[in-house]
Design an enzyme around this catalytic site. Structure first.
Site, PDB file in Angstrom:
ATOM      1  N   THR A  99      30.823  -3.500 -19.134  1.00 20.90           N
ATOM      2  CA  THR A  99      31.817  -2.509 -19.557  1.00 20.90           C
ATOM      3  C   THR A  99      31.115  -1.483 -20.426  1.00 20.90           C
ATOM      4  OG1 THR A  99      33.614  -4.113 -19.438  1.00 20.90           O
ATOM      5  CG2 THR A  99      34.001  -2.142 -20.762  1.00 20.90           C
ATOM      6  N   MET A 173      39.390   2.455 -15.210  1.00 24.46           N
ATOM      7  CA  MET A 173      40.521   1.523 -15.161  1.00 24.46           C
ATOM      8  C   MET A 173      40.346   0.390 -16.159  1.00 24.46           C
ATOM      9  SD  MET A 173      43.453   1.132 -13.750  1.00 24.46           S
ATOM     10  CE  MET A 173      44.244   0.249 -15.082  1.00 24.46           C
ATOM     11  N   LYS A 174      39.127  -0.121 -16.296  1.00 21.97           N
ATOM     12  CA  LYS A 174      38.873  -1.196 -17.256  1.00 21.97           C
ATOM     13  C   LYS A 174      39.168  -0.727 -18.680  1.00 21.97           C
ATOM     14  CE  LYS A 174      37.181  -4.742 -19.531  1.00 21.97           C
ATOM     15  NZ  LYS A 174      35.900  -5.420 -19.376  1.00 21.97           N
ATOM     16  N   ILE A 175      38.761   0.480 -19.010  1.00 26.79           N
ATOM     17  CA  ILE A 175      38.998   1.018 -20.355  1.00 26.79           C
ATOM     18  C   ILE A 175      40.502   1.207 -20.583  1.00 26.79           C
ATOM     19  CG2 ILE A 175      38.628   3.008 -21.856  1.00 26.79           C
ATOM     20  CD1 ILE A 175      36.212   0.993 -21.500  1.00 26.79           C
TER      21      ILE A 175
END
Length: 290
Positions: A99, A173-175
Site C-alpha cells: 500500500t 480504491m485501497k486508500i
C-alpha cells in the site's frame, strides 16, 4: 494461463501480511515458490513450509516468472523495482501488493513496463486472520489482460479480487477503503467511550449496535480486543497512519476537502506521538479516551 501450467513465483517481503500470503501460495501452487526478505528468520520460516530461499531480490527476479512484492512504503517499492529492473523482460509479470502512493505506483509501473514485463498494483484489505485464511480482498490496477493472467495467483491469497481500472487505481480504491475504515473506527472509538462513561459495557454496546444500522465489520472484529484492552498487532497504528496520510495527500492533489478524514488523521498523529505506533490500530481508542 490454464490450470496446471508451470509458473515459478517469487515473493519479496515477508512481514505480518506477506508471511501468510506467501505461505498460501506455497500451499496452493504446483511449482517452485521463491522468497526473499532482509530478515533471515522470516525466510527460514517460509523455507520450512516449502519455499526456496533467495539471497537477493535480484536472484529471485531472475528465477521467477511472477514477482510479487509486499513492502511497507513507496520508497521500499521503488527500491525493489529499481534493483530488479535489469532482470525483467517480456516473459515476467510483477505484482506490487504494497500500500503506497498511487502516483509512486504509476511511476514504478511505467519503469517496469519499459522492460516488456507486465505490472499490476494489487493492494489488499482485511488483516492478518484473513491473510492466514487466504480470504483477503484484493483491489487491482492494471490492464485487463495482465489482470486475467494473474487472477489465479491472486486467488491463492484472496477470495474477492476486483479490477478497479488502470495502473494506480487499485491503490486509489485501497486508500478510499482505509480512509473509510479510519472514520468508522473513530466513530466507534468516540461512541463506545461515551457509552462506557454512561455505564454501558463494551460488550453490551457492541451487541446493541449489531441490531441497528450502525453495525460494522470493524466493531464486529474489534469489540472483544477493545474490551480486553488487547492491542496485539494484526494491523499496526503506524501502517494505518501511513494510509491516512496518503489519503490526505491524494485529496489535496484532487482539491478535495475531507474534514472527517483530517480528524482521523489528527487521532493517528496523536497515537504515534504517544508511542502506540507498533500496537494494533484499535489502540487509537486510547487517544480518544484520553
Amino acid at each position: 494461463m490454464q490450470k496446471g501450467d508451470k509458473m515459478k513465483i517469487g515473493f519479496i517481503g515477508l512481514g505480518i501480511m506477506g508471511e501468510s500470503m506467501s505461505e498460501n501460495i506455497v500451499k496452493k501452487h504446483d511449482d517452485t515458490v521463491y522468497v526473499f526478505d532482509f530478515v533471515k528468520e522470516k525466510v527460514e520460516l517460509l523455507v520450512s513450509k516449502g519455499a526456496v530461499a533467495c539471497e537477493t531480490s535480484v536472484e529471485l527476479a531472475e528465477k521467477s516468472d511472477v514477482i510479487i512484492s509486499m513492502v511497507p512504503k513507496s520508497e521500499h517499492s521503488r527500491a525493489v523495482y529499481s534493483e530488479i529492473l535489469d532482470a525483467l523482460d517480456e516473459t515476467k509479470t510483477c505484482i506490487d501488493m504494497s500500500t503506497i502512493d498511487p502516483s509512486a505506483s504509476i511511476e514504478i509501473a511505467e519503469m517496469v513496463k519499459k522492460t516488456g514485463a507486465g505490472f499490476i498494483d494489487a493492494p489488499v484489505v482485511k488483516s492478518k486472520p484473513a491473510a492466514i485464511a487466504g480470504k483477503l480482498g484484493i483491489y487491482v490496477g492494471g490492464d485487463e489482460q495482465t489482470f486475467e493472467k494473474m487472477r489465479r495467483v491472486l486467488l491463492y491469497m484472496g477470495e474477492n479480487v476486483v479490477r478497479m481500472g488502470d495502473n494506480g487505481k487499485g491503490l486509489v480504491m485501497k486508500i478510499c477503503h482505509n480512509a473509510l475504515v479510519s472514520q468508522i473506527q473513530n466513530g466507534v472509538n468516540e461512541t463506545i467511550t461515551l457509552a462506557q462513561r454512561n455505564g454501558i459495557s463494551v460488550s453490551a454496546y457492541a451487541e446493541a449496535i449489531s441490531y441497528g444500522g450502525g453495525q460494522n465489520f470493524y466493531l464486529d472484529g474489534k469489540a472483544a480486543p477493545i474490551e480486553k484492552e488487547d492491542y496485539t498487532t494484526a494491523f499496526s497504528v503506524e501502517n494505518m497512519a501511513k494510509d491516512v496520510h496518503i489519503c490526505m495527500e491524494l485529496a489535496k492533489e484532487c482539491g478535495l476537502d475531507m474534514p472527517g478524514e483530517q480528524n482521523a488523521c489528527n487521532v493517528y498523529d496523536k497515537a504515534l506521538e504517544l508511542g502506540y505506533g507498533k500496537e494494533d490500530f484499535c489502540a487509537t481508542i486510547k487517544v480518544v479516551k484520553g
